[in-house]
Scaffold this motif. Structure first.
Motif, PDB file in Angstrom:
ATOM      1  N   SER A 126      -0.003  24.284 -16.316  1.00 55.26           N
ATOM      2  CA  SER A 126       1.095  23.334 -16.398  1.00 55.26           C
ATOM      3  C   SER A 126       0.653  21.961 -15.916  1.00 55.26           C
ATOM      4  O   SER A 126      -0.238  21.838 -15.085  1.00 55.26           O
ATOM      5  CB  SER A 126       2.257  23.833 -15.543  1.00 55.26           C
ATOM      6  OG  SER A 126       3.264  22.858 -15.435  1.00 55.26           O
ATOM      7  N   LYS A 127       1.301  20.951 -16.450  1.00 57.17           N
ATOM      8  CA  LYS A 127       1.021  19.591 -15.985  1.00 57.17           C
ATOM      9  C   LYS A 127       1.485  19.453 -14.535  1.00 57.17           C
ATOM     10  O   LYS A 127       2.499  20.016 -14.133  1.00 57.17           O
ATOM     11  CB  LYS A 127       1.742  18.584 -16.871  1.00 57.17           C
ATOM     12  CG  LYS A 127       1.530  17.135 -16.425  1.00 57.17           C
ATOM     13  CD  LYS A 127       2.129  16.142 -17.375  1.00 57.17           C
ATOM     14  CE  LYS A 127       2.150  14.743 -16.782  1.00 57.17           C
ATOM     15  NZ  LYS A 127       0.865  14.222 -16.355  1.00 57.17           N
ATOM     16  N   TYR A 182       4.136  21.147  -9.780  1.00 62.67           N
ATOM     17  CA  TYR A 182       3.990  21.555 -11.165  1.00 62.67           C
ATOM     18  C   TYR A 182       5.287  21.229 -11.884  1.00 62.67           C
ATOM     19  O   TYR A 182       6.375  21.542 -11.394  1.00 62.67           O
ATOM     20  CB  TYR A 182       3.680  23.051 -11.264  1.00 62.67           C
ATOM     21  CG  TYR A 182       2.232  23.343 -10.988  1.00 62.67           C
ATOM     22  CD1 TYR A 182       1.295  23.315 -12.012  1.00 62.67           C
ATOM     23  CD2 TYR A 182       1.793  23.619  -9.696  1.00 62.67           C
ATOM     24  CE1 TYR A 182      -0.054  23.554 -11.759  1.00 62.67           C
ATOM     25  CE2 TYR A 182       0.452  23.852  -9.429  1.00 62.67           C
ATOM     26  CZ  TYR A 182      -0.460  23.824 -10.472  1.00 62.67           C
ATOM     27  OH  TYR A 182      -1.792  24.051 -10.208  1.00 62.67           O
ATOM     28  N   LEU A 202       7.844  15.524 -21.542  1.00 63.29           N
ATOM     29  CA  LEU A 202       7.635  16.782 -20.819  1.00 63.29           C
ATOM     30  C   LEU A 202       8.877  17.674 -20.795  1.00 63.29           C
ATOM     31  O   LEU A 202       8.969  18.603 -20.002  1.00 63.29           O
ATOM     32  CB  LEU A 202       7.186  16.483 -19.374  1.00 63.29           C
ATOM     33  CG  LEU A 202       5.858  15.734 -19.247  1.00 63.29           C
ATOM     34  CD1 LEU A 202       5.580  15.396 -17.779  1.00 63.29           C
ATOM     35  CD2 LEU A 202       4.712  16.552 -19.813  1.00 63.29           C
TER      36      LEU A 202
END
Length: 221
Positions: free
Chosen positions: A114-115, A129, A168
């Motif tokens: 995850s970004k 996260y 996102l």
């Protein structure tokens, strides 16, 4: 030197690109810590600040970094659970055992996938996260990040939060809430239901929010 050599050999053998930073003591890594590492390999016995104390300081700012202790003192294993240590590598360190444990650590990092974002908080910085963020709330000149691991207060504006989260899967519910669509369980009484909370969606934002949510749900199919 031995571990640095192992890391370089591992890099060549397994084709993993590693960036290595060496510290001589626990206070070296903690004094300027900014949640900048994925894995920390740390001896427990060090001259000024021991590894366990350093890990405790690091955990105050970074809940995600993988910590692996290198030691000949097995009695520290219980304390390691307190700082969520992934593993212990016992001295003398063999290359084979080291590779196994390092591969396990790298697999854990890749599984997250995850970004991440870092936000300034009082006394330091916190790494989050994106998937763990439920919603971001604007209060005065502060942003409150409501997450799976509690709340984090950071200075900032809703505009800056929107820019950070663009693309996102977040959508504005009203002037106070930026909501992670991943955690929206439904819409009821003009509110988004997020982890049992009802977050008001303003009339001007309702159409755009519903379009974002419908598209997000459609993309999951």
């Amino acid at each position: 030197k031995e571990l640095t050599g192992y890391l370089k050999e591992y890099q060549n053998t397994y084709k993993e690109e590693l960036e290595i930073t060496v510290y001589r003591d626990g206070d070296g890594i903690t004094s300027n810590y900014r949640a900048q590492f994925d894995i920390i390999l740390m001896d427990i016995q060090m001259k000024f600040m021991d590894g366990m104390s350093a890990a405790e300081e690091i955990r105050k700012q970074d809940s995600e970094v993988v910590i692996m202790f290198i030691t000949n003192m097995t009695q520290y294993a219980i304390r390691g659970y307190e700082v969520d240590a992934l593993d212990y590598i016992l001295k003398p360190v063999s290359y084979f055992a080291f590779c196994q444990k390092l591969s396990r650590a790298i697999a854990r990092i890749k599984k997250r996938g995850s970004k991440q974002i870092t936000i300034p908080v009082k006394g330091g910085i916190v790494r989050l996260y994106v998937e763990d963020i439920y919603y971001i709330e604007s209060v005065g000149h502060n942003l409150i990040f409501h997450t799976a691991h509690g709340e984090h207060i950071s200075s900032g504006t809703m505009k800056s939060a929107e820019e950070e989260m663009e693309g996102l899967g977040f959508s504005r519910g009203n002037k106070c809430y930026l909501i992670n669509l991943q955690h929206v369980d439904g819409i009821k009484d003009k509110c988004a239901i997020v982890k049992g909370e009802s977050l008001q969606i303003s009339r001007p934002r309702m159409n755009a929010f519903m379009q974002d949510l419908t598209k997000y749900w459609g993309d999951l199919k």
